[in-house]
Design a protein around this motif. Sequence first.
Motif, PDB file in Angstrom:
ATOM      1  N   VAL A 172      31.408  27.775  41.905  1.00  0.00           N
ATOM      2  CA  VAL A 172      31.636  28.443  40.703  1.00  0.00           C
ATOM      3  C   VAL A 172      30.186  29.340  40.352  1.00  0.00           C
ATOM      4  O   VAL A 172      29.161  28.532  40.510  1.00  0.00           O
ATOM      5  CB  VAL A 172      31.918  27.305  39.598  1.00  0.00           C
ATOM      6  CG1 VAL A 172      32.356  28.024  38.336  1.00  0.00           C
ATOM      7  CG2 VAL A 172      33.017  26.259  40.141  1.00  0.00           C
ATOM      8  N   GLU A 215      32.052  35.695  41.051  1.00  0.00           N
ATOM      9  CA  GLU A 215      32.680  36.004  42.185  1.00  0.00           C
ATOM     10  C   GLU A 215      33.989  36.025  42.198  1.00  0.00           C
ATOM     11  O   GLU A 215      34.806  35.974  40.903  1.00  0.00           O
ATOM     12  CB  GLU A 215      32.350  34.618  43.031  1.00  0.00           C
ATOM     13  CG  GLU A 215      30.924  34.433  43.293  1.00  0.00           C
ATOM     14  CD  GLU A 215      30.500  33.384  43.990  1.00  0.00           C
ATOM     15  OE1 GLU A 215      31.575  32.553  44.572  1.00  0.00           O
ATOM     16  OE2 GLU A 215      29.312  32.924  44.119  1.00  0.00           O
ATOM     17  N   GLY A 216      34.806  36.153  43.202  1.00  0.00           N
ATOM     18  CA  GLY A 216      36.310  36.263  43.399  1.00  0.00           C
ATOM     19  C   GLY A 216      36.864  37.757  42.655  1.00  0.00           C
ATOM     20  O   GLY A 216      36.245  38.609  42.948  1.00  0.00           O
ATOM     21  N   ASN A 217      37.940  37.423  41.548  1.00  0.00           N
ATOM     22  CA  ASN A 217      38.393  38.741  41.122  1.00  0.00           C
ATOM     23  C   ASN A 217      37.411  38.972  39.776  1.00  0.00           C
ATOM     24  O   ASN A 217      37.934  39.976  38.975  1.00  0.00           O
ATOM     25  CB  ASN A 217      39.740  38.580  40.850  1.00  0.00           C
ATOM     26  CG  ASN A 217      40.020  37.437  39.662  1.00  0.00           C
ATOM     27  OD1 ASN A 217      39.065  36.843  39.308  1.00  0.00           O
ATOM     28  ND2 ASN A 217      41.333  37.146  39.512  1.00  0.00           N
ATOM     29  N   GLN A 218      36.547  38.129  39.610  1.00  0.00           N
ATOM     30  CA  GLN A 218      35.362  38.393  38.508  1.00  0.00           C
ATOM     31  C   GLN A 218      36.064  38.588  37.095  1.00  0.00           C
ATOM     32  O   GLN A 218      36.087  39.294  36.451  1.00  0.00           O
ATOM     33  CB  GLN A 218      34.716  39.644  38.697  1.00  0.00           C
ATOM     34  CG  GLN A 218      33.957  39.399  39.901  1.00  0.00           C
ATOM     35  CD  GLN A 218      32.815  40.744  40.151  1.00  0.00           C
ATOM     36  OE1 GLN A 218      33.331  41.868  39.753  1.00  0.00           O
ATOM     37  NE2 GLN A 218      31.874  40.603  40.623  1.00  0.00           N
ATOM     38  N   ARG A 219      37.237  37.661  37.082  1.00  0.00           N
ATOM     39  CA  ARG A 219      37.902  37.385  35.644  1.00  0.00           C
ATOM     40  C   ARG A 219      37.088  37.485  34.306  1.00  0.00           C
ATOM     41  O   ARG A 219      36.163  36.693  34.600  1.00  0.00           O
ATOM     42  CB  ARG A 219      38.932  36.224  35.759  1.00  0.00           C
ATOM     43  CG  ARG A 219      39.849  36.077  34.463  1.00  0.00           C
ATOM     44  CD  ARG A 219      40.725  34.731  34.651  1.00  0.00           C
ATOM     45  NE  ARG A 219      41.326  34.773  33.492  1.00  0.00           N
ATOM     46  CZ  ARG A 219      42.571  34.008  33.466  1.00  0.00           C
ATOM     47  NH1 ARG A 219      43.345  33.938  34.681  1.00  0.00           N
ATOM     48  NH2 ARG A 219      43.154  33.814  32.214  1.00  0.00           N
ATOM     49  N   VAL A 226      29.133  32.235  37.124  1.00  0.00           N
ATOM     50  CA  VAL A 226      29.369  33.146  36.036  1.00  0.00           C
ATOM     51  C   VAL A 226      28.384  33.890  35.783  1.00  0.00           C
ATOM     52  O   VAL A 226      27.000  33.533  35.911  1.00  0.00           O
ATOM     53  CB  VAL A 226      30.158  31.958  35.024  1.00  0.00           C
ATOM     54  CG1 VAL A 226      31.190  31.245  34.956  1.00  0.00           C
ATOM     55  CG2 VAL A 226      28.902  31.222  34.260  1.00  0.00           C
ATOM     56  N   LYS A 281      38.091  30.332  32.625  1.00  0.00           N
ATOM     57  CA  LYS A 281      38.934  31.116  31.745  1.00  0.00           C
ATOM     58  C   LYS A 281      38.542  31.354  30.334  1.00  0.00           C
ATOM     59  O   LYS A 281      38.510  32.589  29.809  1.00  0.00           O
ATOM     60  CB  LYS A 281      40.269  30.806  31.527  1.00  0.00           C
ATOM     61  CG  LYS A 281      41.223  30.570  32.958  1.00  0.00           C
ATOM     62  CD  LYS A 281      42.724  29.852  32.577  1.00  0.00           C
ATOM     63  CE  LYS A 281      43.200  30.005  33.763  1.00  0.00           C
ATOM     64  NZ  LYS A 281      44.799  29.095  33.688  1.00  0.00           N
ATOM     65  N   ASN A 315      33.473  35.839  35.347  1.00  0.00           N
ATOM     66  CA  ASN A 315      33.309  35.025  36.671  1.00  0.00           C
ATOM     67  C   ASN A 315      32.475  35.801  37.599  1.00  0.00           C
ATOM     68  O   ASN A 315      32.621  37.098  37.373  1.00  0.00           O
ATOM     69  CB  ASN A 315      34.532  34.687  37.389  1.00  0.00           C
ATOM     70  CG  ASN A 315      35.212  33.512  36.768  1.00  0.00           C
ATOM     71  OD1 ASN A 315      35.040  32.373  36.826  1.00  0.00           O
ATOM     72  ND2 ASN A 315      36.435  33.815  35.828  1.00  0.00           N
ATOM     73  N   GLU A 375      37.602  28.862  39.043  1.00  0.00           N
ATOM     74  CA  GLU A 375      37.621  30.031  38.250  1.00  0.00           C
ATOM     75  C   GLU A 375      37.718  29.654  36.722  1.00  0.00           C
ATOM     76  O   GLU A 375      38.367  28.859  36.383  1.00  0.00           O
ATOM     77  CB  GLU A 375      38.732  30.976  38.501  1.00  0.00           C
ATOM     78  CG  GLU A 375      39.033  32.081  37.534  1.00  0.00           C
ATOM     79  CD  GLU A 375      40.191  33.073  37.895  1.00  0.00           C
ATOM     80  OE1 GLU A 375      40.116  34.167  38.727  1.00  0.00           O
ATOM     81  OE2 GLU A 375      41.309  32.926  37.584  1.00  0.00           O
TER      82      GLU A 375
END
Length: 218
Positions: A133, A79-83, A135, A110, A77, A108
């Motif tokens: 969103v 943005e965010g926690n870049q999971r 990615v 997965k 990802n 997010e």
Amino acid sequence: MATTSAYIIREVQRNLNDLNGDRYPATDVAGFVNRAQRDIHSVRPDVTASNFTFIPVAGAKQALPQEASVLIDVPANAEGNQRRITKVDMEMLDASEPNWRSKQGAIEIKHFMHDQRVPRSFWLYPPAAATGVSVELEASLYPIDITQPTGAASSTATGNISLRDEWATALIFVSTSYAMLTDLEGEANPSLASSYLARAEQLLGVQLQSSAAVAPKN
């Protein structure tokens, strides 16, 4: 540092013993370079690999951007926690969660899925929300033709090649081979052309199927 078109053309002309461009002007060599870029890309898509941010459309099914030819990975990802986003098998996901495509959109992601039989499409899990969103996308980009030079000398060429720097030598060898195959007046040319192509294939680790037209020069 990007490799310039002028450098590639000059090295091809050097291999052809024609640095002044009397027999192989830069305007002609540019065509060989463009063909070579496309042929190399067709067998080694990674030579134009790029990592960039991709904004998905709402839903599970996504399409590669027009400038991209082959999907390599959807690493994380953006943005965010870049999971981390992992690749999974669609059949396994279908078996465990048959209705996953109709799930509510999420910001997010997965997992992603990609089927080589449908190369320009890929799927995200959970499906992407309409907004918020983004990615990371790793994909091979279609090579862009170098700008047409304005004269016989390599110095009249501008801009850079599409391939990454480490493939410049292979590009020079393939372009030289193509140029030689258009001039059959010299008995050694076919043999030399094959030699240059073999050296390029060794660098690339693949066998090239040339799209270059073989015809005598005027």
